[in-house]
Design a protein around this motif. Sequence first.
Motif, PDB file in Angstrom:
ATOM      1  N   MET A 198       0.821  -1.197  -0.091  1.00  0.00           N
ATOM      2  CA  MET A 198      -0.073  -0.426   0.308  1.00  0.00           C
ATOM      3  C   MET A 198       0.810   1.279  -0.075  1.00  0.00           C
ATOM      4  O   MET A 198       1.770   1.528   0.380  1.00  0.00           O
ATOM      5  CB  MET A 198      -1.220   0.105   1.289  1.00  0.00           C
ATOM      6  N   VAL A 199       0.175   1.775  -0.403  1.00  0.00           N
ATOM      7  CA  VAL A 199       1.064   3.659  -0.534  1.00  0.00           C
ATOM      8  C   VAL A 199       1.032   3.915   0.453  1.00  0.00           C
ATOM      9  O   VAL A 199       0.094   4.149   0.846  1.00  0.00           O
ATOM     10  CB  VAL A 199       0.522   4.461  -1.413  1.00  0.00           C
ATOM     11  N   GLN A 200       1.966   4.951   1.510  1.00  0.00           N
ATOM     12  CA  GLN A 200       1.884   5.656   2.177  1.00  0.00           C
ATOM     13  C   GLN A 200       2.695   6.851   1.632  1.00  0.00           C
ATOM     14  O   GLN A 200       3.102   7.428   1.053  1.00  0.00           O
ATOM     15  CB  GLN A 200       3.054   4.753   3.263  1.00  0.00           C
ATOM     16  N   GLY A 201       2.138   7.461   2.825  1.00  0.00           N
ATOM     17  CA  GLY A 201       1.919   9.481   2.359  1.00  0.00           C
ATOM     18  C   GLY A 201       2.966  10.390   3.471  1.00  0.00           C
ATOM     19  O   GLY A 201       2.914   9.995   5.001  1.00  0.00           O
ATOM     20  N   ASN A 202       3.930  11.440   2.949  1.00  0.00           N
ATOM     21  CA  ASN A 202       4.161  11.969   4.193  1.00  0.00           C
ATOM     22  C   ASN A 202       3.246  13.549   3.848  1.00  0.00           C
ATOM     23  O   ASN A 202       2.110  12.594   3.456  1.00  0.00           O
ATOM     24  CB  ASN A 202       5.143  12.998   3.428  1.00  0.00           C
ATOM     25  N   LEU A 203       3.266  14.260   5.292  1.00  0.00           N
ATOM     26  CA  LEU A 203       1.583  15.445   5.197  1.00  0.00           C
ATOM     27  C   LEU A 203       2.580  16.548   5.358  1.00  0.00           C
ATOM     28  O   LEU A 203       3.506  16.820   6.254  1.00  0.00           O
ATOM     29  CB  LEU A 203       2.187  14.907   6.654  1.00  0.00           C
ATOM     30  N   ALA A 204       1.986  17.893   4.336  1.00  0.00           N
ATOM     31  CA  ALA A 204       2.362  19.100   5.189  1.00  0.00           C
ATOM     32  C   ALA A 204       1.266  19.684   5.231  1.00  0.00           C
ATOM     33  O   ALA A 204       0.527  19.896   4.222  1.00  0.00           O
ATOM     34  CB  ALA A 204       3.572  19.846   4.450  1.00  0.00           C
ATOM     35  N   ILE A 205       0.520  20.485   6.468  1.00  0.00           N
ATOM     36  CA  ILE A 205      -0.518  20.730   6.771  1.00  0.00           C
ATOM     37  C   ILE A 205       0.114  22.477   6.347  1.00  0.00           C
ATOM     38  O   ILE A 205       0.606  22.647   8.552  1.00  0.00           O
ATOM     39  CB  ILE A 205      -1.430  20.447   7.699  1.00  0.00           C
ATOM     40  N   ASP A 239      -8.971  27.108   7.923  1.00  0.00           N
ATOM     41  CA  ASP A 239      -8.631  27.404   6.280  1.00  0.00           C
ATOM     42  C   ASP A 239      -6.728  26.523   6.453  1.00  0.00           C
ATOM     43  O   ASP A 239      -6.180  26.955   5.310  1.00  0.00           O
ATOM     44  CB  ASP A 239      -7.842  28.925   6.799  1.00  0.00           C
ATOM     45  N   LEU A 240      -7.066  24.985   7.107  1.00  0.00           N
ATOM     46  CA  LEU A 240      -5.707  24.807   6.812  1.00  0.00           C
ATOM     47  C   LEU A 240      -5.938  23.536   5.226  1.00  0.00           C
ATOM     48  O   LEU A 240      -7.340  23.646   5.501  1.00  0.00           O
ATOM     49  CB  LEU A 240      -5.718  23.755   7.885  1.00  0.00           C
ATOM     50  N   VAL A 241      -5.198  24.050   4.650  1.00  0.00           N
ATOM     51  CA  VAL A 241      -4.838  22.752   3.698  1.00  0.00           C
ATOM     52  C   VAL A 241      -3.724  21.763   4.258  1.00  0.00           C
ATOM     53  O   VAL A 241      -2.902  22.231   4.282  1.00  0.00           O
ATOM     54  CB  VAL A 241      -4.664  23.448   2.438  1.00  0.00           C
ATOM     55  N   GLY A 242      -3.986  20.540   3.609  1.00  0.00           N
ATOM     56  CA  GLY A 242      -3.796  19.491   3.564  1.00  0.00           C
ATOM     57  C   GLY A 242      -3.210  19.421   2.460  1.00  0.00           C
ATOM     58  O   GLY A 242      -3.417  18.764   1.544  1.00  0.00           O
ATOM     59  N   PHE A 243      -1.393  19.010   2.634  1.00  0.00           N
ATOM     60  CA  PHE A 243      -0.711  17.983   0.984  1.00  0.00           C
ATOM     61  C   PHE A 243      -0.150  16.626   1.524  1.00  0.00           C
ATOM     62  O   PHE A 243       0.737  17.261   2.297  1.00  0.00           O
ATOM     63  CB  PHE A 243       0.444  18.555   0.869  1.00  0.00           C
TER      64      PHE A 243
END
Length: 273
Positions: free
Chosen positions: A39-46, A117-121
């Motif tokens: 399964m794909v795993q992901g990093n985060l920046a919000i 107003d937060l956006v997650g990447f």
Amino acid sequence: MDASGPVDAEHARQEAKRLRAEIRAGRWQTTTDGQARGMVQGNLAILPMDWSDDFEEFCRLNSKPCPLIAKTKPGDPTVPALGDDIDLRTDFAQYRVFRDGKCVDEVIDIRDLWQDDLVGFVLGCSYSFEQALMDEGLPMRHIENGTKVPIYRTTIATVPAGPFHGPMIVSMWPFSPEDAVRASEITGRFPDVHGAPLHIGDPSEIGIDDIMTPYSGSEPDIRDGEVPVFWACGVTPQSVVEQARPPLCITHKAGHMLITDRLNAEFQTGAGD
């Protein structure tokens, strides 16, 4: 984790959901390396919305360390492109909270920090191509040893976008020279999860003075006849945030990734839709 044999897609998705539920409940707070095979795993920046366009452009210009695989709508913590029930506020085992460029806290849940107003990447993670390497018989030393992948700050400059700029972070796996070539070919099939390595061999050529002292992760286990192989790393945004100093940024803690419902095979060059 049994790294042998083909991945059963339905079983893999159920395992991803099970582990994500454990993380959401606070029962799993360690790294996710080697988990949810296939399964794909992901990093985060919000980031706040006012900073999101520049960061998205930064990802576009720096797709090796920051391969963007999903972006949320402002104020919406869900990521339907990666899973029906994913919630970025709860589904990482550990988070890092940055204010004005400084890490001020590490937590296991960010619901109390969430703003409209937060956006997650979500950025692609090298844990995805690890499975492809193991399927080809290449050793994953950190999995064998039960340690973390070592990561390093380099002198490789990222391409600036607005306030975002700074040095690239890389992760390292040791291989024999022959296996390093094979690893480069295999990971080159996964451009959405960092792709082929950035550098093979002498770490000083990319600004790493002491290979035994990583920026984060475990001390490396490099054996006789092996060379270090470096890939662009999704921890790069954490280094860049220190330079840009947004009022708030929330990231994952290195090694503690989002486990999605997408198969690694879907992100391989030439894979079907």
